[in-house]
Scaffold this active site. Structure first.
Site, PDB file in Angstrom:
ATOM      1  N   HIS A  58       0.846  -1.194   0.000  1.00 25.94           N
ATOM      2  CA  HIS A  58       0.000   0.000   0.000  1.00 25.94           C
ATOM      3  C   HIS A  58       0.887   1.253   0.000  1.00 25.94           C
ATOM      4  O   HIS A  58       2.100   1.159   0.216  1.00 25.94           O
ATOM      5  CB  HIS A  58      -0.889   0.007   1.246  1.00 25.94           C
ATOM      6  N   GLU A  60       1.005   3.798   2.170  1.00 25.42           N
ATOM      7  CA  GLU A  60       1.552   4.269   3.452  1.00 25.42           C
ATOM      8  C   GLU A  60       2.898   3.642   3.801  1.00 25.42           C
ATOM      9  O   GLU A  60       3.848   4.369   4.128  1.00 25.42           O
ATOM     10  CB  GLU A  60       0.562   4.034   4.605  1.00 25.42           C
ATOM     11  N   CYS A  92      -1.794  -1.007   7.736  1.00 21.94           N
ATOM     12  CA  CYS A  92      -1.128   0.294   7.574  1.00 21.94           C
ATOM     13  C   CYS A  92      -1.304   1.155   8.814  1.00 21.94           C
ATOM     14  O   CYS A  92      -0.411   1.938   9.165  1.00 21.94           O
ATOM     15  CB  CYS A  92      -1.687   1.012   6.358  1.00 21.94           C
ATOM     16  N   ALA A 172     -21.696   2.505 -41.633  1.00 21.80           N
ATOM     17  CA  ALA A 172     -21.871   1.098 -42.026  1.00 21.80           C
ATOM     18  C   ALA A 172     -20.818   0.722 -43.069  1.00 21.80           C
ATOM     19  O   ALA A 172     -20.544   1.498 -43.989  1.00 21.80           O
ATOM     20  CB  ALA A 172     -23.275   0.899 -42.589  1.00 21.80           C
ATOM     21  N   THR A 204     -19.434  -4.698 -31.903  1.00 22.56           N
ATOM     22  CA  THR A 204     -18.254  -3.868 -32.167  1.00 22.56           C
ATOM     23  C   THR A 204     -17.059  -4.737 -32.535  1.00 22.56           C
ATOM     24  O   THR A 204     -16.282  -4.403 -33.431  1.00 22.56           O
ATOM     25  CB  THR A 204     -17.932  -2.998 -30.929  1.00 22.56           C
ATOM     26  N   LEU A 212      -8.139  -2.958 -28.569  1.00 20.58           N
ATOM     27  CA  LEU A 212      -8.480  -2.408 -27.253  1.00 20.58           C
ATOM     28  C   LEU A 212      -7.306  -2.360 -26.284  1.00 20.58           C
ATOM     29  O   LEU A 212      -7.502  -2.334 -25.070  1.00 20.58           O
ATOM     30  CB  LEU A 212      -9.648  -3.179 -26.608  1.00 20.58           C
ATOM     31  N   ARG A 215      -1.990   1.925 -26.507  1.00 25.59           N
ATOM     32  CA  ARG A 215      -0.830   1.997 -27.389  1.00 25.59           C
ATOM     33  C   ARG A 215      -0.133   3.357 -27.292  1.00 25.59           C
ATOM     34  O   ARG A 215       0.440   3.848 -28.260  1.00 25.59           O
ATOM     35  CB  ARG A 215      -1.253   1.678 -28.827  1.00 25.59           C
ATOM     36  N   THR A 308     -25.854  -0.571 -28.858  1.00 23.82           N
ATOM     37  CA  THR A 308     -26.687  -1.596 -28.206  1.00 23.82           C
ATOM     38  C   THR A 308     -26.269  -1.781 -26.750  1.00 23.82           C
ATOM     39  O   THR A 308     -27.104  -1.746 -25.838  1.00 23.82           O
ATOM     40  CB  THR A 308     -26.550  -2.935 -28.959  1.00 23.82           C
ATOM     41  N   LEU A 309     -24.986  -1.984 -26.543  1.00 18.15           N
ATOM     42  CA  LEU A 309     -24.489  -2.202 -25.181  1.00 18.15           C
ATOM     43  C   LEU A 309     -24.629  -0.926 -24.343  1.00 18.15           C
ATOM     44  O   LEU A 309     -25.071  -0.970 -23.187  1.00 18.15           O
ATOM     45  CB  LEU A 309     -23.019  -2.650 -25.235  1.00 18.15           C
TER      46      LEU A 309
HETATM   47  N1  LIG Z   1     -18.618   5.966 -31.788  1.00 10.41           N
HETATM   48  C1  LIG Z   1     -18.445   5.149 -30.783  1.00 10.41           C
HETATM   49  O1  LIG Z   1     -18.242   5.568 -29.656  1.00 10.41           O
HETATM   50  C2  LIG Z   1     -18.504   3.662 -31.058  1.00 10.41           C
HETATM   51  C3  LIG Z   1     -17.985   2.798 -30.090  1.00 10.41           C
HETATM   52  C4  LIG Z   1     -18.050   1.435 -30.344  1.00 10.41           C
HETATM   53  C5  LIG Z   1     -18.643   0.957 -31.514  1.00 10.41           C
HETATM   54  N2  LIG Z   1     -19.107   1.836 -32.417  1.00 10.41           N
HETATM   55  C6  LIG Z   1     -19.751   1.332 -33.657  1.00 10.41           C
HETATM   56  O2  LIG Z   1     -20.919   0.618 -33.309  1.00 10.41           O
HETATM   57  C7  LIG Z   1     -21.155  -0.419 -34.244  1.00 10.41           C
HETATM   58  C8  LIG Z   1     -21.506  -1.709 -33.538  1.00 10.41           C
HETATM   59  O3  LIG Z   1     -22.689  -1.484 -32.799  1.00 10.41           O
HETATM   60  P1  LIG Z   1     -23.385  -2.580 -31.897  1.00 10.41           P
HETATM   61  O4  LIG Z   1     -24.512  -1.906 -31.216  1.00 10.41           O
HETATM   62  O5  LIG Z   1     -23.647  -3.795 -32.689  1.00 10.41           O
HETATM   63  O6  LIG Z   1     -22.169  -2.935 -30.884  1.00 10.41           O
HETATM   64  P2  LIG Z   1     -22.163  -3.446 -29.382  1.00 10.41           P
HETATM   65  O7  LIG Z   1     -23.186  -2.767 -28.569  1.00 10.41           O
HETATM   66  O8  LIG Z   1     -20.753  -3.299 -28.943  1.00 10.41           O
HETATM   67  O9  LIG Z   1     -22.471  -4.998 -29.508  1.00 10.41           O
HETATM   68  C9  LIG Z   1     -23.788  -5.473 -29.626  1.00 10.41           C
HETATM   69  C10 LIG Z   1     -23.841  -6.927 -29.158  1.00 10.41           C
HETATM   70  O10 LIG Z   1     -23.389  -7.015 -27.810  1.00 10.41           O
HETATM   71  C11 LIG Z   1     -24.173  -7.929 -27.113  1.00 10.41           C
HETATM   72  N3  LIG Z   1     -24.997  -7.126 -26.219  1.00 10.41           N
HETATM   73  C12 LIG Z   1     -25.315  -5.876 -26.344  1.00 10.41           C
HETATM   74  N4  LIG Z   1     -26.168  -5.488 -25.398  1.00 10.41           N
HETATM   75  C13 LIG Z   1     -26.396  -6.505 -24.673  1.00 10.41           C
HETATM   76  C14 LIG Z   1     -27.219  -6.727 -23.556  1.00 10.41           C
HETATM   77  N5  LIG Z   1     -28.017  -5.851 -23.042  1.00 10.41           N
HETATM   78  N6  LIG Z   1     -27.213  -7.886 -23.013  1.00 10.41           N
HETATM   79  C15 LIG Z   1     -26.425  -8.810 -23.511  1.00 10.41           C
HETATM   80  N7  LIG Z   1     -25.668  -8.710 -24.587  1.00 10.41           N
HETATM   81  C16 LIG Z   1     -25.650  -7.536 -25.176  1.00 10.41           C
HETATM   82  C17 LIG Z   1     -25.136  -8.572 -28.089  1.00 10.41           C
HETATM   83  O11 LIG Z   1     -24.566  -9.762 -28.546  1.00 10.41           O
HETATM   84  P3  LIG Z   1     -25.515 -11.033 -28.847  1.00 10.41           P
HETATM   85  O12 LIG Z   1     -26.419 -10.595 -29.922  1.00 10.41           O
HETATM   86  O13 LIG Z   1     -24.575 -12.100 -29.240  1.00 10.41           O
HETATM   87  O14 LIG Z   1     -26.244 -11.328 -27.566  1.00 10.41           O
HETATM   88  C18 LIG Z   1     -25.213  -7.502 -29.162  1.00 10.41           C
HETATM   89  O15 LIG Z   1     -25.523  -8.028 -30.431  1.00 10.41           O
HETATM   90  C19 LIG Z   1     -19.897  -0.551 -35.083  1.00 10.41           C
HETATM   91  O16 LIG Z   1     -20.135  -0.041 -36.363  1.00 10.41           O
HETATM   92  C20 LIG Z   1     -18.904   0.316 -34.368  1.00 10.41           C
HETATM   93  O17 LIG Z   1     -18.010   0.946 -35.245  1.00 10.41           O
HETATM   94  C21 LIG Z   1     -19.057   3.166 -32.224  1.00 10.41           C
END
Ligand SMILES: NC(=O)c1ccc[n+]([C@@H]2O[C@H](COP(=O)([O-])OP(=O)(O)OC[C@H]3O[C@@H](n4cnc5c(N)ncnc54)[C@H](OP(=O)(O)O)[C@@H]3O)[C@@H](O)[C@H]2O)c1
Length: 375
Positions: A58, A60, A92, A172, A204, A212, A215, A308-309
């Site tokens: 740690h 300290e 500590c 896209a 993604t 990721l 770098r 999506t995520l």
């Molecule tokens: N500008 C930015 O900041 C940025 C950052 C990253 C990516 N992007 C762009 O985003 C695009 C990709 O988008 P995306 O929406 O497909 O990517 P994503 O959100 O990274 O991945 C989507 C996949 O992640 C899994 N997932 C997402 N949400 C989930 C949830 N709630 N629960 C469980 N699994 C989940 C699912 O896989 P399953 O279907 O297998 O369950 C889903 O198909 C690319 O073109 C990339 O270039 C942009």
């Protein structure tokens, strides 16, 4: 005599050195400590320490070792309550008592039930003057990973997004399309260096084939653990993520959809599988995923996935901090829209976040939000 300005100044120094190893100390917090002695010409720093990589030693004991005998009668500024429980080394708090420190100034109480108030009490019982709460807000932010893991059983989640002037996050058919400029790229790699782990969705990974890693010159070894939410285990074996496993570990969040042969092949390639149940929509349960990741010791999670995520985490109330970079470029036709319900405007409109900072980095603008109930 206690001088509040002086306390804040030296705590500022302790916070700055404590931040040096952010991302490197999990499962422990990254703590800074500064030992200050009064001399005829003013206060003098005689010892400095910060939590070492891997979480031990740690801060300290490192600061005390540097100060040696000069620690006797001095003041120790530390960014988190000194620990009081016996782990692999002595607590500590005991080390500070043994070194004869006269006063301890600590920024914030440790929520870890093994410490929580006991560290301060142990110091006070030994006759050391204890001042707490100095620069507490800054310390709570620096230790957000530790606090969230202890109090909520999941990592602190920092969402990073980049959007174009027309509200797109990519194009896209254009893998890895860079929206923001070179300076933001450097900042993002620094954010990676300070994260314990980084998460994307399989969308993604398939679209961009990212690595990721960090770098930045000199910081390459600070790449975080890479985590892909890949319920059906679709990540290709020849992806950049799999091929760079030697540079940084790769964890895949999978669920019952993942076929046995894909699991075996990915494990054979060196990936670690984190098995979670499926949620009501049939996808990997993100709450369970975060809990499992925290269970492995991860405290600070950066999310660099797609819409999506990002949307799922925001909708689930699982985002603690959001860093949004906005570029002056227009993507137009073929653009992938940001988030209907969870884009930057939605972050603002949700009322859940406060804007902590905003400004310009190179050619781009940024807005940095923290969840309101954090303070
Ligand atoms: N500008 C930015 O900041 C940025 C950052 C990253 C990516 N992007 C762009 O985003 C695009 C990709 O988008 P995306 O929406 O497909 O990517 P994503 O959100 O990274 O991945 C989507 C996949 O992640 C899994 N997932 C997402 N949400 C989930 C949830 N709630 N629960 C469980 N699994 C989940 C699912 O896989 P399953 O279907 O297998 O369950 C889903 O198909 C690319 O073109 C990339 O270039 C942009």
């Amino acid at each position: 005599m206690v001088d509040a300005d002086r306390d804040r100044r030296f705590m500022g120094a302790a916070l700055a050195i404590g931040r040096r190893n952010l991302g490197q100390t999990w499962p422990n917090p990254a703590v800074g400590a500064v030992i200050v002695r009064d001399t005829p010409s003013g206060p003098l720093v005689v010892g400095r320490g910060w939590t070492a990589e891997g979480g031990r030693p740690h801060g300290e004991p490192l600061a005390l070792a540097e100060a040696g005998e000069l620690a006797r009668g001095a003041t120790c500024y530390v960014t988190l309550e000194p620990c009081s429980h016996h782990g692999r080394t002595r607590p500590c708090a005991d080390a500070l008592v043994a070194a004869g420190v006269a006063r301890v100034v600590s920024a914030v109480e440790d929520p870890d039930p093994r410490v929580s108030g006991n560290g301060h009490a142990r110091l006070a019982a030994a006759g050391i003057a204890v001042t707490t709460g100095v620069c507490a807000k800054a310390a709570r932010r620096d230790h957000a990973g530790h606090f969230t893991r202890v109090l909520k059983g999941r990592p602190h989640v920092q969402l990073k997004l980049a959007t174009s002037a027309d509200g797109m996050i990519g194009r896209a058919g254009a893998p890895g399309f860079a929206i923001t400029g070179e300076t933001v790229r450097g900042r993002v790699h620094l954010m990676r260096a300070e994260a314990d782990a980084i998460m994307i969705g399989i969308g993604t990974a398939l679209a961009d084939d990212p690595m990721l890693t960090c770098r930045l010159a000199g910081l390459e070894r600070r790449s975080p653990i890479r985590v892909v939410v890949d319920g059906a285990a679709r990540l290709p074996l020849d992806s950049a993520l799999v091929e760079s496993i030697g540079e940084a570990p790769l964890w895949l969040v999978v669920d019952a959809r993942a076929p046995a042969d894909r699991r075996a092949a990915l494990e054979e390639a060196g990936a670690t599988l984190v098995e979670v149940p499926r949620d009501a929509t049939g996808r990997s349960d993100l709450v369970a995923a975060l809990r499992a990741i925290a269970g492995e010791g991860i405290t600070r999670l950066m999310v660099e996935g797609g819409a999506t995520l990002a949307r799922a985490l925001l909708d689930g109330g699982l985002v603690d901090e959001a860093m949004v970079f906005s570029a002056p470029v227009t993507i137009g036709a073929g653009g992938l829209p940001a988030f209907a319900t969870a884009g930057p405007e939605a972050i603002e409109a949700s009322g859940r976040y406060v804007l902590a900072a905003a400004g310009r980095i190179g050619t781009d603008e940024y807005r940095h939000w923290w969840v309101k109930d954090w303070e």
